[in-house]
Design a protein around this motif. Structure first.
Motif, PDB file in Angstrom:
ATOM      1  N   THR A 484       0.863  -1.118   0.085  1.00 22.40           N
ATOM      2  CA  THR A 484       0.047  -0.013   0.113  1.00 22.40           C
ATOM      3  C   THR A 484       0.990   1.411   0.035  1.00 22.40           C
ATOM      4  O   THR A 484       0.197   2.467  -0.137  1.00 22.40           O
ATOM      5  CB  THR A 484      -1.017   0.130   1.163  1.00 22.40           C
ATOM      6  OG1 THR A 484      -0.131   0.012   2.399  1.00 22.40           O
ATOM      7  CG2 THR A 484      -1.775  -1.190   0.967  1.00 22.40           C
ATOM      8  N   ASN A 486       2.263   2.723   2.313  1.00 20.51           N
ATOM      9  CA  ASN A 486       1.415   3.315   3.483  1.00 20.51           C
ATOM     10  C   ASN A 486       2.211   3.174   4.894  1.00 20.51           C
ATOM     11  O   ASN A 486       1.892   1.839   5.388  1.00 20.51           O
ATOM     12  CB  ASN A 486       0.126   3.280   3.664  1.00 20.51           C
ATOM     13  CG  ASN A 486      -0.608   4.132   4.274  1.00 20.51           C
ATOM     14  OD1 ASN A 486      -0.033   4.920   5.275  1.00 20.51           O
ATOM     15  ND2 ASN A 486      -2.128   4.200   4.268  1.00 20.51           N
ATOM     16  N   THR A 573      -9.791  -7.888   7.869  1.00 17.74           N
ATOM     17  CA  THR A 573      -9.790  -6.860   8.884  1.00 17.74           C
ATOM     18  C   THR A 573     -10.913  -6.941   9.834  1.00 17.74           C
ATOM     19  O   THR A 573     -11.893  -7.482   9.690  1.00 17.74           O
ATOM     20  CB  THR A 573      -9.899  -5.233   7.882  1.00 17.74           C
ATOM     21  OG1 THR A 573     -11.318  -5.486   7.221  1.00 17.74           O
ATOM     22  CG2 THR A 573      -8.997  -5.264   6.970  1.00 17.74           C
ATOM     23  N   ALA A 576     -13.116  -0.504  10.716  1.00 16.83           N
ATOM     24  CA  ALA A 576     -13.402   0.183   9.677  1.00 16.83           C
ATOM     25  C   ALA A 576     -11.999   0.797   9.343  1.00 16.83           C
ATOM     26  O   ALA A 576     -11.693   1.104   8.153  1.00 16.83           O
ATOM     27  CB  ALA A 576     -14.319   1.247  10.085  1.00 16.83           C
ATOM     28  N   ASN A 577     -11.141   1.293  10.365  1.00 16.11           N
ATOM     29  CA  ASN A 577      -9.897   1.800   9.867  1.00 16.11           C
ATOM     30  C   ASN A 577      -8.913   1.006   9.281  1.00 16.11           C
ATOM     31  O   ASN A 577      -8.422   1.497   8.151  1.00 16.11           O
ATOM     32  CB  ASN A 577      -9.305   2.178  11.494  1.00 16.11           C
ATOM     33  CG  ASN A 577      -7.863   2.839  11.250  1.00 16.11           C
ATOM     34  OD1 ASN A 577      -7.716   3.718  10.302  1.00 16.11           O
ATOM     35  ND2 ASN A 577      -7.006   2.457  11.862  1.00 16.11           N
ATOM     36  N   SER A 578      -8.803  -0.330   9.647  1.00 15.20           N
ATOM     37  CA  SER A 578      -7.898  -1.193   8.922  1.00 15.20           C
ATOM     38  C   SER A 578      -8.397  -1.362   7.553  1.00 15.20           C
ATOM     39  O   SER A 578      -7.776  -1.745   6.309  1.00 15.20           O
ATOM     40  CB  SER A 578      -7.477  -2.666   9.659  1.00 15.20           C
ATOM     41  OG  SER A 578      -8.833  -2.951   9.994  1.00 15.20           O
ATOM     42  N   ALA A 579      -9.883  -1.663   7.357  1.00 13.93           N
ATOM     43  CA  ALA A 579     -10.509  -2.061   5.850  1.00 13.93           C
ATOM     44  C   ALA A 579     -10.144  -0.580   5.136  1.00 13.93           C
ATOM     45  O   ALA A 579      -9.655  -0.963   3.915  1.00 13.93           O
ATOM     46  CB  ALA A 579     -12.064  -2.137   6.403  1.00 13.93           C
ATOM     47  N   GLU A 580     -10.382   0.451   5.777  1.00 11.61           N
ATOM     48  CA  GLU A 580      -9.925   1.566   4.744  1.00 11.61           C
ATOM     49  C   GLU A 580      -8.552   1.653   4.320  1.00 11.61           C
ATOM     50  O   GLU A 580      -8.112   1.873   3.146  1.00 11.61           O
ATOM     51  CB  GLU A 580     -10.355   2.963   5.402  1.00 11.61           C
ATOM     52  CG  GLU A 580     -10.065   4.346   4.669  1.00 11.61           C
ATOM     53  CD  GLU A 580     -10.448   5.504   5.326  1.00 11.61           C
ATOM     54  OE1 GLU A 580     -10.144   6.496   5.039  1.00 11.61           O
ATOM     55  OE2 GLU A 580     -11.078   5.320   6.427  1.00 11.61           O
ATOM     56  N   LEU A 581      -7.694   1.337   5.053  1.00 11.18           N
ATOM     57  CA  LEU A 581      -6.061   1.516   4.965  1.00 11.18           C
ATOM     58  C   LEU A 581      -5.562   0.272   3.888  1.00 11.18           C
ATOM     59  O   LEU A 581      -4.624   0.410   3.043  1.00 11.18           O
ATOM     60  CB  LEU A 581      -5.306   1.477   6.146  1.00 11.18           C
ATOM     61  CG  LEU A 581      -5.306   2.610   7.311  1.00 11.18           C
ATOM     62  CD1 LEU A 581      -4.749   2.264   8.579  1.00 11.18           C
ATOM     63  CD2 LEU A 581      -4.480   3.805   6.597  1.00 11.18           C
ATOM     64  N   VAL A 583      -7.476  -0.989   1.483  1.00  8.57           N
ATOM     65  CA  VAL A 583      -8.057  -0.743   0.370  1.00  8.57           C
ATOM     66  C   VAL A 583      -7.109  -1.080  -0.816  1.00  8.57           C
ATOM     67  O   VAL A 583      -7.384  -1.736  -1.928  1.00  8.57           O
ATOM     68  CB  VAL A 583      -9.026   0.365  -0.006  1.00  8.57           C
ATOM     69  CG1 VAL A 583      -9.430   0.737  -1.251  1.00  8.57           C
ATOM     70  CG2 VAL A 583     -10.058   0.375   1.111  1.00  8.57           C
ATOM     71  N   ASP A 584      -5.985  -0.147  -0.841  1.00 14.23           N
ATOM     72  CA  ASP A 584      -4.894  -0.318  -1.904  1.00 14.23           C
ATOM     73  C   ASP A 584      -4.405  -1.829  -1.977  1.00 14.23           C
ATOM     74  O   ASP A 584      -3.667  -1.924  -2.993  1.00 14.23           O
ATOM     75  CB  ASP A 584      -4.000   0.707  -1.621  1.00 14.23           C
ATOM     76  CG  ASP A 584      -4.565   1.996  -2.133  1.00 14.23           C
ATOM     77  OD1 ASP A 584      -5.338   2.225  -3.130  1.00 14.23           O
ATOM     78  OD2 ASP A 584      -3.729   3.280  -2.250  1.00 14.23           O
ATOM     79  N   SER A 589      -4.739   2.934  -5.694  1.00 13.56           N
ATOM     80  CA  SER A 589      -5.061   4.056  -6.334  1.00 13.56           C
ATOM     81  C   SER A 589      -3.829   4.755  -7.199  1.00 13.56           C
ATOM     82  O   SER A 589      -2.534   4.407  -6.972  1.00 13.56           O
ATOM     83  CB  SER A 589      -5.553   5.142  -5.095  1.00 13.56           C
ATOM     84  OG  SER A 589      -4.300   5.433  -4.398  1.00 13.56           O
TER      85      SER A 589
END
Length: 698
Positions: A484, A486, A573, A576-581, A583-584, A589
């Motif tokens: 990611t 990130n 996951t 919600a936080n880990s699911a969003e992070l 995504v990539d 993206s």
């Protein structure tokens, strides 16, 4: 240093008494102050011939020693004495495997910390995961208790400042136990030596089998010390007498010394016998009537498949002790392949009688009792509907060691690369957790989890996400952060499931999913963000993980050297936080692709780690407006055109030279440019991407 006179005297008397009779092999434990233990060991081995002694670990004198990491190079040899110094580390695989090189009547001298300092001073793991602190060794205390309870282990121990205490039994063999066929290497390699009845029967059976079939495979398995390699030499000698050509393939040439020595003594013709490394091109270039593969389980499955596909008659042999992490792999991964890769003519044989020591050997018995307690898959296994879930971590591991040992044995049945060192990790890796399903005091299933990421990676998260740094451990946290680009992903709390298994008789009944469900709920309570696992890709495993709501991504297109399977990472996951992070991780993206391209420009990422990002940018027309400059067109582009790049990485595929591909590809290229190294090609493409991004961002 000045050694206690009474200790030296009693040890000397004990050694003399042992030499007067025919004895079993024995362990002598020197658990005293470290310098004192080393000095006592030097005194004990002072009369050993150099070729009769192997010293492993630290040795203060200028005399020869080996590092524990070299232990595989010495398997298949014989010694009267092996000294293992637990400084700097006690590596249980090395200790157990090298004890198998000691012949009947020999000694395994184990230098260990002072008796009351084992937990603090005995180092059992080469390295903890990054950011995970050291602690007392639980495994050290378990090993210590086993050695203390074993009546055959001789001991010199010191507690605190008290005088050393000695326990020096002599393990004389029983008169009913047959004498090994050889007690010295010279006798074993002599032409006078004749095989045992068991060996003679097996040799003739294999010889006749090869006479009857032109396409066939014989497998020979044994525990260490059974004379397996010598028997291969005897079989090879029989084959050479009929004029057949033979290739001998093994991971180390030294390990098949006995094979070649025997054929030299028995067969006067050596022309038909040749040693080859597993990756030798001669395997495919030459034809051999018979191919002998020794320690086949230590050879990566892809290499073994290649060897089997090139010839028609084979003998595959391996040691089943699994100290190399391969014995069970042979039975689980290789044997099922033989029918399809070779033919329906497969002969399986197993050597039982020890040749290097006597029956009922104390050292072999100790290790089997200590590390090889088997899970009996045919016994009562409890009721799945009554399954209860437990978590073992920290002190609970030693308090419930019977469950840990049972879990290890079950995992060993299911995972072919499991070794005794993995049992050490269960106890002493401070980031590990053992999960078990039990019913009616029986083990139904088990899993091993490893805590990763989080605060332990706080100081290196940025570099990990860029690809600039890789630290020990934290496999899934680092892979996902890299995927990611990130650093926040590295800071998530991961639980990676390293091993998972269900008792064979209870498989396909949903217990694996039940165990995962319990683990998920435990992770919720522990505030874990992501559950992950890395596995060798197969249709059934993919279906299992997807059934349990895990997403899957391929780590690389390369097959694992040991298994021959491509490694994949699955994850689920928990918030919600880990699911969003993450995504990539599934679909990157443009912003992530740009970060990866910048990391590539700075030399942090390889082609394989950035190719998808470059192609994504190309699809979004980042490179369309580039008009190559003279230096790019004359040097970089032609080099890239003629380099053997993966298809998806070729410049034409992301339109960098779309405006004039013919001109670029037809540019004259000097011979030295055509032979540019891979590193130069990397630099050329990096310069091209840098140029593209700079032009686009103006």
């Amino acid at each position: 240093m000045n050694l206690p006179v009474d200790v030296v005297k009693r040890l000397s008397q004990w050694l003399i008494a042992r030499s007067k009779d025919v004895n079993h092999r024995q362990i002598l434990l020197l658990s005293v102050a470290h310098d004192e233990g080393e000095a006592l060991a030097e005194h004990i081995v002072s009369h050993e011939k150099a070729n009769e002694l192997l010293w492993v670990g630290r040795r203060s004198s200028a005399k020869p020693f080996i590092h524990y990491q070299q232990y595989k190079n010495y398997l298949g040899r014989e010694y009267a004495c092996v000294v293992y110094n637990t400084s700097p580390i006690l590596h249980i695989n090395a200790l157990m495997a090298l004890s198998g090189t000691i012949r009947a009547g020999g000694l395994l001298v184990l230098i260990a910390p002072q008796w009351d300092q084992w937990a603090l001073q005995l180092n059992t793991l080469p390295q903890q995961s990054y950011g995970v602190g050291d602690d007392e060794s639980r495994f050290a205390l378990i090993l210590q208790a086993s050695l203390l309870s074993d009546p055959t282990t001789a001991r010199v121990t010191r507690h605190g400042n008290s005088a050393p205490t000695l326990h020096l039994p002599i393990t004389t063999r029983l008169e009913t136990q047959s004498r090994p066929h050889h007690l010295t290497t010279e006798a074993r390699l002599s032409a006078i030596f004749r095989p045992s009845q068991e060996q003679e029967i097996l040799a003739q059976k294999v010889f006749q089998f090869f006479q009857q079939h032109t396409t066939c495979c014989a497998t020979l398995t044994a525990h260490r010390g059974r004379g397996k390699t010598w028997l291969l030499g005897y079989i090879a000698a029989l084959q050479l007498k009929t004029g057949l050509s033979i290739a001998v393939i093994a991971p180390q040439s030294a390990s098949v010394k006995a094979l070649f020595a025997h054929t030299d003594a028995v067969s006067k013709e050596r022309e038909g016998l040749q040693f080859l490394a597993p990756d030798s091109p001669l395997i495919t270039q030459n034809h051999y009537d018979v191919v002998i593969v020794d320690e086949a389980a230590s050879i990566p499955v892809p290499q073994l498949k290649k060897i089997l596909s090139q010839h028609t008659r084979f003998i595959l042999s391996t040691t089943l002790d699994g100290y190399e992490g391969s014995g069970l792999g042979f039975t689980q991964r290789v044997l099922p392949l033989l029918s399809s890769l070779v033919s329906k003519h497969v002969l399986h044989e197993h050597l039982v009688e020890p040749m290097r020591w006597y029956d009922n050997d104390p050292i072999e018995n100790l290790w089997q009792k200590f590390i090889s307690r088997r899970v009996d898959s045919d016994s009562a296994v409890g009721k799945p509907e009554d399954a209860s879930f437990s978590t073992l971590r920290g002190d609970a591991l030693t308090q419930h060691s019977h469950w840990v040992d049972s879990a290890f044995q079950l995992l060993q049945l299911a995972h072919y690369q499991t070794t005794p060192q993995d049992l050490v990790r269960l106890y002493d890796a401070h980031d590990s957790v053992v999960f078990i399903l039990t019913s009616e005091n029986n083990l139904l299933g088990a899993a091993v989890g490893i805590i990763e990421g989080g605060e332990a990676l706080s100081d290196v998260a940025d570099d990990i996400a860029k690809g600039a740094r890789r630290v020990h451990g934290h496999l899934s946290a680092q892979q996902m952060a890299l995927a990611t680009a990130n650093p926040s992903v590295a800071m998530l709390n991961f639980l990676r499931i390293n091993r998972i298994a269900i008792t064979p008789m209870l498989q396909q009944q949903g217990l694996g999913s039940l165990l995962l469900d319990h683990i998920y709920r435990w992770c919720e309570k522990q505030r874990i963000d992501v559950i992950s696992s890395v596995f060798g890709s197969s249709t059934s495993l993919k279906a299992f993980w997807r059934k349990n709501a895990f997403s899957i991504r391929t780590l690389s297109g390369k097959a694992n050297k040991a298994s021959g399977l491509v490694n994949e990472l699955c994850y689920r996951t928990l918030n919600a936080n880990s699911a969003e992070l993450l995504v990539d991780a599934a679909q990157q993206s443009a912003e992530t692709a740009l970060r990866k391209a910048q990391d590539f420009i700075h030399g942090h990422r390889s082609y394989s780690q950035v190719s998808s990002a470059l192609n994504l940018l190309a699809a979004q027309h980042w490179f369309d407006s580039i008009t190559p400059k003279d230096d790019l067109q004359a040097v970089i582009l032609p080099a890239l055109q003629h380099a053997k790049l993966p298809e998806q990485l070729h410049p034409a595929n992301f339109h960098i030279i779309a405006s004039s591909p013919k001109t670029a590809s037809s540019t004259p290229i000097a011979k030295e440019q055509m032979s540019a190294t891979k590193q130069q090609i990397y630099k050329a493409l990096q310069a091209l991407v840098r140029f593209a991004l700079t032009e686009n961002q103006r």
